[in-house]
Design a protein around this motif. Structure first.
Motif, PDB file in Angstrom:
ATOM      1  N   ARG A   1       0.849  -1.192   0.000  1.00  0.00           N
ATOM      2  CA  ARG A   1       0.000   0.000   0.000  1.00  0.00           C
ATOM      3  C   ARG A   1       0.887   1.246   0.000  1.00  0.00           C
ATOM      4  NH1 ARG A   1      -4.811   2.525   1.258  1.00  0.00           N
ATOM      5  NH2 ARG A   1      -4.814   3.993   3.007  1.00  0.00           N
TER       6      ARG A   1
ATOM      7  N   VAL B   1       1.180   5.262   0.329  1.00  0.00           N
ATOM      8  CA  VAL B   1       0.402   6.308   1.002  1.00  0.00           C
ATOM      9  C   VAL B   1       1.160   7.635   0.951  1.00  0.00           C
ATOM     10  CG1 VAL B   1      -0.531   7.078   3.219  1.00  0.00           C
ATOM     11  CG2 VAL B   1      -0.737   4.685   2.549  1.00  0.00           C
TER      12      VAL B   1
ATOM     13  N   GLU C   1      -1.943  13.068  -6.358  1.00  0.00           N
ATOM     14  CA  GLU C   1      -2.451  11.834  -6.947  1.00  0.00           C
ATOM     15  C   GLU C   1      -1.496  11.288  -8.008  1.00  0.00           C
ATOM     16  OE1 GLU C   1      -6.255  13.186  -8.210  1.00  0.00           O
ATOM     17  OE2 GLU C   1      -7.216  12.850  -6.246  1.00  0.00           O
TER      18      GLU C   1
ATOM     19  N   THR D   1      -1.596  -0.993  -4.244  1.00  0.00           N
ATOM     20  CA  THR D   1      -2.620   0.042  -4.262  1.00  0.00           C
ATOM     21  C   THR D   1      -2.011   1.336  -3.730  1.00  0.00           C
ATOM     22  OG1 THR D   1      -3.397  -0.556  -2.046  1.00  0.00           O
ATOM     23  CG2 THR D   1      -4.504  -1.603  -3.920  1.00  0.00           C
TER      24      THR D   1
ATOM     25  N   GLU E   1      -3.000   5.572  -2.223  1.00  0.00           N
ATOM     26  CA  GLU E   1      -4.024   6.500  -1.763  1.00  0.00           C
ATOM     27  C   GLU E   1      -3.392   7.785  -1.246  1.00  0.00           C
ATOM     28  OE1 GLU E   1      -7.903   6.660   1.275  1.00  0.00           O
ATOM     29  OE2 GLU E   1      -6.609   4.888   1.223  1.00  0.00           O
TER      30      GLU E   1
ATOM     31  N   VAL F   1      -4.014  10.422   1.462  1.00  0.00           N
ATOM     32  CA  VAL F   1      -4.784  10.483   2.703  1.00  0.00           C
ATOM     33  C   VAL F   1      -4.599  11.860   3.320  1.00  0.00           C
ATOM     34  CG1 VAL F   1      -5.142   9.468   4.984  1.00  0.00           C
ATOM     35  CG2 VAL F   1      -4.447   8.011   3.066  1.00  0.00           C
TER      36      VAL F   1
ATOM     37  N   GLU G   1      -2.044   4.248   9.892  1.00  0.00           N
ATOM     38  CA  GLU G   1      -1.990   3.027   9.075  1.00  0.00           C
ATOM     39  C   GLU G   1      -1.459   1.834   9.867  1.00  0.00           C
ATOM     40  OE1 GLU G   1      -2.578   2.535   5.630  1.00  0.00           O
ATOM     41  OE2 GLU G   1      -3.488   4.521   5.515  1.00  0.00           O
TER      42      GLU G   1
END
Length: 291
Positions: free
Chosen positions: A36, A38, A67, A87, A89, A91, A102
């Motif tokens: 992940r 972040v 992004e 993935t 994101e 945040v 997290e």
């Protein structure tokens, strides 16, 4: 944490963060876990407009930029670790708070040793202090040489957190197919507790034997839990930071506990942590008892 917990990597677009992405991708591959990516997006907290300015081209503004940063890091991770589910994101929140948030469901948090924006001065600043102090999982700082050979080195002082670091290091050695080098450094006779007087004169050989027993006691579980991991025991009459920094020059990973006894007390906030995180020549993993 769940068996399917992800390896989480914090990114900010800096070169150290890109190194952290590669390191995190390797960890996810070894552990067969998802990754992940972040980015802590602090601007909304500061009430800064994050959308494109009026009459600006499409895709302008701080949020679209963040992004794109995450998308690029995801692409780099996918290239580095084919087959790993990646993935990403953005945040909203301050970097350290986002990463600590997290940690309860993460297998590990990975960071670069320097950064931009919210990750600036990672090792010496508030982000590192907060994440390593409060994260509920191990924290891996990408620094030094990226090696795939050499031992996993762990600092041992006999404390409960040191034993947690030993267990984590042994697990890392097992998945890497590497030997484990356990380093116990001492300079003075150990204190039995607050107010305990240390002897002005002591027998060096007797002291060395006592320190050998401290190290042996910290490793008693390993033969049963990790029978295929070769273990080398090193007892050094030296400053722990110096002993660990020296050991890191041939290591692929250095593991330390978040707190400890004696010279390792306040490991993340004192001289030992600063020395190791500034001077170690390999990635450094910081482990808490619950991590």
């Amino acid at each position: 944490m769940d068996d399917g917990a992800a390896v989480v990597v914090g990114v900010d677009g800096s070169e150290p963060a890109r190194r952290a992405v590669r390191l995190a991708a390797a960890e996810a591959t070894r552990r067969r876990l998802p990754l992940r990516v972040v980015h802590g997006f602090i601007w909304p907290l500061l009430r800064v407009p994050v959308g494109p300015p009026r009459d600006a081209p499409a895709g302008g503004g701080l949020r679209p930029q963040a992004e794109r940063l995450v998308a690029q890091a995801v692409a780099e991770a996918e290239a580095a670790a084919p087959g790993v589910r990646v993935t990403g994101e953005v945040v909203d929140g301050e970097a350290a708070a986002v990463l600590v948030g997290e940690s309860p469901t993460a297998a590990m948090i990975v960071l670069g040793d320097r950064g931009l924006g919210g990750f600036a001065a990672l090792v010496v600043g508030s982000v590192a202090g907060q994440v390593t102090a409060y994260a509920e999982c191990p924290v891996l700082v990408a620094r030094g040489a990226e090696r795939t050979d050499g031992p996993v080195v762990v600092g041992v002082d006999g404390s409960a957190l040191s034993r947690a670091a030993v267990r984590f290091a042994a697990g890392e050695a097992a998945v890497r197919g590497a030997p484990l080098r356990a380093v116990h450094a001492y300079r003075h006779p150990a204190s039995a507790g607050p107010g305990d007087m240390q002897p002005l004169v002591h027998d060096p050989d007797l002291l060395r034997g006592e320190e050998d027993r401290v190290l042996a006691g910290a490793l008693t579980e390993l033969a049963e839990r990790y029978p295929r991991v070769p273990v080398e025991r090193v007892v050094a009459h030296a400053r722990p930071a110096a002993a660990l920094t020296e050991a890191s020059r041939a290591a692929q990973l250095l593991v330390v506990g978040a707190r400890g006894h004696g010279e390792f007390t306040g490991l993340l906030l004192g001289s030992v942590s600063h020395a190791v995180l500034h001077h170690a020549d390999c990635p450094v993993a910081v482990v808490r008892a619950g991590g």
